[in-house]
Scaffold this active site. Structure first.
Site, PDB file in Angstrom:
ATOM      1  NE  ARG A 200      18.481  27.812   1.608  1.00 50.89           N
ATOM      2  CZ  ARG A 200      19.400  27.125   2.290  1.00 50.89           C
ATOM      3  NH1 ARG A 200      20.677  27.407   2.124  1.00 50.89           N
ATOM      4  NH2 ARG A 200      19.040  26.204   3.151  1.00 50.89           N
ATOM      5  CB  SER A 269      28.283  29.529   0.416  1.00 52.70           C
ATOM      6  OG  SER A 269      26.964  29.895   0.757  1.00 52.70           O
ATOM      7  CE  LYS A 298      22.602  25.456  -0.083  1.00 59.22           C
ATOM      8  NZ  LYS A 298      23.838  26.222  -0.398  1.00 59.22           N
TER       9      LYS A 298
END
Length: 375
Positions: A200, A269, A298
Site C-alpha cells: 500500500r 474492505s 488512515k
C-alpha cells in the site's frame, strides 16, 4: 528396512517428509489420525536425529483440508490448503521432496522451501485433477503444468485463507522514517513470520511503485508468500502480483475480477454485514474488516470495535482478516472473538513503524500462534 531408516538414515538427514502412514511405521505403528497426533509424531521423529520433520497429512481421515505439520525442533507450523479431490496423486511425495531440494539449492530457508514445494504440488494437483491417463486406481499429475502458455509459472493460484494469519500492509512513510527500502521491509516481515503481504504505497509515483512491486514479487515468490497490491489494478497486472485489495470507493469487485481473471486473489474492505454480503456476491476471496481500533494510518477511519468485527464475521460467507490499530498488545483480544472465519490480523504500524521489522513480526506471529492454540 524400517529399523535401518531409523538407525542409519534419520540421524544424518536434513529433513524427512513421511506421510501419516510412513510416520506411523517409523514410530512402531503409532496411531496418527488427527493434527495433534501429527504434531506428536513430528516431535518424536525429530528426536531420532533429522534437523527438520514434515509430516504430510494428505491421507488424514475426515479432513476437508490437506494439513502438513512442519517441526524444526522448537516450533510447529501447520501448512494448510484445500484438499483436492482427484485420482491423479501418483508421485506427489517424490515431487514435493525434489522441489524442497531445488529451493534449498537456490538458497531458501527450510521452511520457505517447504512452503514453495507444497504450493507447487497443490497447483499441479489442481491443474491435473480431471486429467485421464490410463485406467488404474491412481494416475499421475502434470509436472509440467507451468509450461502451459495460459498459466503464470509461479503464481499462487490457489488461495489459502490461512495465509491471512499475519497480514503485513506496507507504508512508505514509515519505512522512510526508519531509513529502509520497501524491499528490505517486505523481506524482513516475511522472514519474521508474515504470511501475506499487501503493498500500500499511496505516495509513490507509478513507475517507482511498479519497480518496487516487481522486486517484492520476486522476494515473495521465493518464500512462497502471496503479494497483493492495494487499489492499483494496473500495477497488479504489470508486476503479475497474486491479487489486489480494494476499498468500498475503489473499482467494484466484479469489474476487478473481469480484469484480473479467475485465479487472482481479491480482497475487499468491509465495515458492515451488507458490505460483506455484497463482496461475496461480487466474487471476492476474502474481506478485511475494521478499523477495529483507532489508528493514525488512515484519516477519518470509523472504528467498528470488537463487537462490530464479530457482527461482520458472523454475517460473512468469506474468510475475514481484522485490521485497524492492531498490534502485540491487542491482537489476542481480536482473535479471542473466536469466529471460525476470522483467519488473522492485518497490521501496518505494528511492523513498519518499528525499528526492527523482523523482530516485531516474529513477536506478533508468536502471540497469534499462542492465542489460536489456546482456543
Amino acid at each position: 528396512m524400517v529399523s535401518y531408516c531409523r538407525e542409519r538414515l534419520l540421524p544424518i538427514a536434513d529433513i524427512i517428509t513421511p506421510n501419516v502412514k510412513e510416520a506411523s511405521a517409523l514410530l512402531g505403528g503409532a496411531q496418527i489420525k488427527t493434527v495433534a497426533e501429527m504434531r506428536s509424531a513430528a516431535k518424536l521423529l525429530h528426536e531420532m536425529g533429522p534437523r527438520f520433520v514434515l509430516v504430510k497429512g494428505g491421507d488424514l481421515p475426515n479432513s476437508s483440508e490437506s494439513v502438513d505439520v512442519f517441526f524444526d525442533g522448537k516450533e510447529f507450523h501447520e501448512l494448510r490448503s484445500p484438499r483436492i479431490a482427484t485420482r491423479n496423486t501418483h508421485g506427489t511425495g517424490c515431487t514435493l521432496a525434489s522441489c524442497i531440494a531445488a529451493e534449498l539449492a537456490k538458497g531458501s530457508s527450510m521452511l520457505s522451501a517447504v512452503k514453495v514445494a507444497k504450493r507447487f504440488v497443490d497447483n499441479a494437483l489442481d491443474y491435473s485433477k480431471n486429467m485421464v491417463i490410463g485406467t488404474g486406481r491412481q494416475g499421475p499429475f502434470d509436472h509440467f503444468f507451468c509450461l502451459n502458455k495460459n498459466l503464470q509459472s509461479s503464481r499462487c493460484s490457489i488461495f489459502n485463507p490461512d495465509d491471512l494469519f499475519l497480514y503485513a500492509v506496507t507504508d512508505s512513510r514509515m519505512n522512510k522514517k526508519w531509513n529502509r527500502s520497501i524491499v528490505d521491509a517486505v523481506k524482513a516481515a516475511i522472514e519474521g513470520g508474515a504470511t501475506i503481504i499487501q503493498l500500500r504505497e499511496k505516495e509513490a509515483e507509478t513507475r517507482e511503485f511498479l519497480e518496487e512491486a516487481k522486486s517484492c514479487v520476486g522476494i515473495c515468490r521465493s518464500h512462497g508468500v502471496c503479494l497483493l497490491i492495494n487499489d492499483r489494478i494496473d500495477i497488479a497486472l504489470a508486476c503479475d502480483a497474486d491479487g489486489v485489495h480494494v476499498g468500498q470507493s475503489d473499482m467494484p469487485v466484479d469489474q476487478v475480477r473481469s480484469l484480473l481473471g479467475p485465479d487472482k486473489i481479491i480482497g475487499v474492505s468491509c465495515k458492515t454485514p451488507e458490505q460483506a454480503h455484497q463482496a461475496w456476491k461480487d466474487g471476492a476471496d476474502y474481506i478485511g474488516s475494521g478499523g477495529v481500533f483507532p489508528t493514525n494510518t488512515k484519516a477519518n477511519n470509523r472504528t467498528i470495535g470488537l463487537d462490530g468485527l464479530e457482527t461482520v464475521c458472523k454475517a460473512s460467507k468469506l474468510p475475514v482478516v481484522a485490521i485497524g490499530g492492531i498490534g502485540i498488545s491487542n491482537a489476542e483480544s481480536v482473535m479471542q472473538i473466536n469466529a471460525p472465519n476470522l483467519k488473522g490480523v492485518a497490521v501496518v504500524s505494528a511492523l513498519f513503524d518499528q525499528e526492527c521489522v523482523f523482530t516485531q513480526a516474529k513477536k506478533l506471529h508468536k502471540t497469534l500462534k499462542e492465542t489460536t492454540r489456546e482456543m
